[in-house]
Design an enzyme around this catalytic site. Sequence first.
Site, PDB file in Angstrom:
ATOM      1  N   ARG A 175       0.689  -1.265   0.042  1.00 60.24           N
ATOM      2  CA  ARG A 175       0.003  -0.007   0.077  1.00 60.24           C
ATOM      3  C   ARG A 175       0.889   1.130   0.064  1.00 60.24           C
ATOM      4  O   ARG A 175       1.198   1.801   0.927  1.00 60.24           O
ATOM      5  CB  ARG A 175      -0.926   0.047   1.231  1.00 60.24           C
ATOM      6  CG  ARG A 175      -2.144   0.902   1.117  1.00 60.24           C
ATOM      7  CD  ARG A 175      -2.529   1.063   2.547  1.00 60.24           C
ATOM      8  NE  ARG A 175      -1.762   1.973   3.388  1.00 60.24           N
ATOM      9  CZ  ARG A 175      -1.835   2.037   4.817  1.00 60.24           C
ATOM     10  NH1 ARG A 175      -2.428   1.178   5.420  1.00 60.24           N
ATOM     11  NH2 ARG A 175      -0.911   2.905   5.441  1.00 60.24           N
ATOM     12  N   HIS A 226      -3.093   5.088   4.338  1.00 54.96           N
ATOM     13  CA  HIS A 226      -4.197   4.294   4.658  1.00 54.96           C
ATOM     14  C   HIS A 226      -5.516   5.074   3.897  1.00 54.96           C
ATOM     15  O   HIS A 226      -6.516   4.692   3.021  1.00 54.96           O
ATOM     16  CB  HIS A 226      -4.665   4.225   5.971  1.00 54.96           C
ATOM     17  CG  HIS A 226      -6.026   3.641   6.361  1.00 54.96           C
ATOM     18  ND1 HIS A 226      -6.575   2.263   5.745  1.00 54.96           N
ATOM     19  CD2 HIS A 226      -7.274   4.072   6.808  1.00 54.96           C
ATOM     20  CE1 HIS A 226      -7.889   2.207   6.176  1.00 54.96           C
ATOM     21  NE2 HIS A 226      -8.186   3.228   6.787  1.00 54.96           N
ATOM     22  N   TYR A 230       4.762   5.838  10.884  1.00 47.25           N
ATOM     23  CA  TYR A 230       4.902   4.089  11.077  1.00 47.25           C
ATOM     24  C   TYR A 230       5.802   3.623   9.952  1.00 47.25           C
ATOM     25  O   TYR A 230       5.968   2.534  10.251  1.00 47.25           O
ATOM     26  CB  TYR A 230       3.601   3.494  11.369  1.00 47.25           C
ATOM     27  CG  TYR A 230       2.826   3.681  10.160  1.00 47.25           C
ATOM     28  CD1 TYR A 230       2.830   2.857   9.086  1.00 47.25           C
ATOM     29  CD2 TYR A 230       1.621   4.831  10.350  1.00 47.25           C
ATOM     30  CE1 TYR A 230       1.685   3.145   7.972  1.00 47.25           C
ATOM     31  CE2 TYR A 230       0.746   4.972   9.433  1.00 47.25           C
ATOM     32  CZ  TYR A 230       0.634   4.085   8.328  1.00 47.25           C
ATOM     33  OH  TYR A 230      -0.287   4.344   7.214  1.00 47.25           O
TER      34      TYR A 230
END
Lengths: 325, 395
Positions: B282, B286, B295
């Site tokens: 990805r 998100h 992160y």
Amino acid sequence: MAKMNLLQAINNALITEMERNEKVVVFGEDVGHFGGVFRATSNLQEKFGKDRCFNSPLTEQGIIGFANGLAAQGSFPVAEIQFADYIFPAFDQIVNETAKWRYRSGGQFSCGSLTIRTPYGGGIHGGLYHSQSPEAYFAHTPGLKIVVPRNPYQAKGLLLASMRDDNPVLFMEPKRLYRAAVSDVPEEDYTLPLGKADVVEEGSDITLVAWGAQVEVVQQAAAMAREDGVSCEVIDLRSILPWDAQRISESVMKTGRLLINHEAPQTGGFASEIAATIQDKCFLYLEAPIARVCGLDTPYPLAHEKEYMPDHLKTYEAIKRTMNY
Amino acid sequence: MNDRNHLSKVSSTTSVNIIEDGIVDIPMLQLLNEDGELLKGAVAPELSQDQATRILKTMEYIRLLDERMIAAQRQGRISFYLACTGEEAATTASAAALFEHDMIMSQYREQAALAYRGYTTEQFMNQMFSNRLDPNKGRQMPIHYGDKALNFMTISSPLGTQIPQASGYAYGQKLQGNDAVTICYFGEGAASEGDFHAGLNMAAVLNCPVIFFCRNNGYAISTPAEEQFAGDGIASRGIGYGIKTIRVDGNDALAVFIATQQAREIALKDKCPVLIEAMTYRLAAHSTSDDPTGYRSKEEEAKWRLKDPINRFKQWVIGKGWFDEAEHEAYITKSREDILAAVKTAEKVAVCDIDDLVNDVYDTVPWHLEEQLTHLKTHIKKYPDNYPKTSAEVK
């Protein structure tokens, strides 16, 4: 005292309790290194290590089932469900396990040390799956406590009390206020009582009851009514279960009128329970029917969010109707 | 009791043999290398020039759409967006391997499948601007598409709920002899939900012609795959449930295409589920509410940018001599213009009527909702300035 928003107050309460009680364990989806999608658990992993603050796999039923076992073992789990809308896979674990553990074991075992934190409520353009207020589903569950703070000061004191209470607590955080609400919060340890309502404004003509983010909405309506010469007593219920029927009754015996406001749909909402109890306790004192200003009996909308919400204007109109009954 | 679960199939041993993890090695099907060249020994699926260019154009279109809509969200024109950057091949090529009467039940990052089916720029915009032209009536956050005509089930935000539903949908297709399958998309994070386990088990036991398509993109919001599961990805679970399983390189459109095409044939012929685990990444956040710098590292992202699924497939198409540079440039330019124009049009279209606040809760509007609506209209009439979206119609 420090200026904190609601998220910082929650974070501060978690740090306070993790320092005080080494058996406190905080977990949920994304709560570890990232600090949660709203950052309520920021820096906890750095401060207390991965064993005491960690990401769970993406499974709400797993999170609460795991938390139940951890609580029964004697630890103090603080489990986060990322949005209250996503709590339902855990419904079985909460309703049949968390809430009934003590009862079914004759008091030998319990999940009393468990606290479930979850952001709830609308007003953030979240549509039907990021806006719900599901407190009434859980209010129908003997064995649970349900607590909702309205501002940062309340959030810290109530969360600390929830984590120390020997009953499982569902702690519902009004996410609309996460960053919007800022107030002075003591940096030291303090608790606020569970099961006790808080009189926010004293008044003599009508009692307005709300909780969480809706408290400021009814305060706005109370200010409008004051211009008309109506004196409103605004009460923050704070605890939905068990709730402070005595405090509300005392107020209604004084004012003779009651209005309850909540975001959740009207039918079967917690206002119904309050209304039934108060008409029972205060029947001869009531000067008008008890008014409910709630969400519509529809799923939470998106395009028509403003129309759906039990806002200050709808509350103000209901105050007038009740006064003129 | 049949052979599958009967104890007679279980062999005995006298040694205490606790099976360790990692004993099952599930390789990943890959046909193209990162430069888009066919790997040695690999056989490309039968793909016409039309199909290949349609796959390529869909992937390019979706990347453009994602870029433009993230910008539109930053400008405050829409409230939310969710991109599929880096995963275009997984969804586009799998959708391309299906028939139009096959059902698609997606999670929420499969806009490429919808685009491949023919969803127009205008349709994307009507949903994202929650306007009255959205057939879902503007009731959900942006990106929660749904279109009955294209056999694309309306998306639901709760994760994994579509997985057992897909099993049920496929069972109905089989029962009615529809000669169709259901494809069910989800991520590796959603595969932790109870619904995943329930859905796979039921599909296996009830012989449902469903393709479970897992986009293993490495992250569930901030949670990396290694904190999501300890076993060998999602593919190993399919085997555990007795489901035919294949793992593919999700950034290799050819591999995804052939795997899905064969999965469809098996699901229909053998009346059974098939699990595909597509390994991808990805590259997007998100959603627009997320910030991956909290992160993961830029270096990690850069590594995956080199594995770009679009460029890889494009090189293969060029190698086949099917790529028309000028035509392609014209297509990109026109798509960009179309998207910009559609944004401007869709944001001016009004939301649904106030009556649609209470429609569709039930098949007909019950008395209590009629009452609440009447009450609401009276209220709006009194305070028109406070309800600008609906005050004009209740005058």
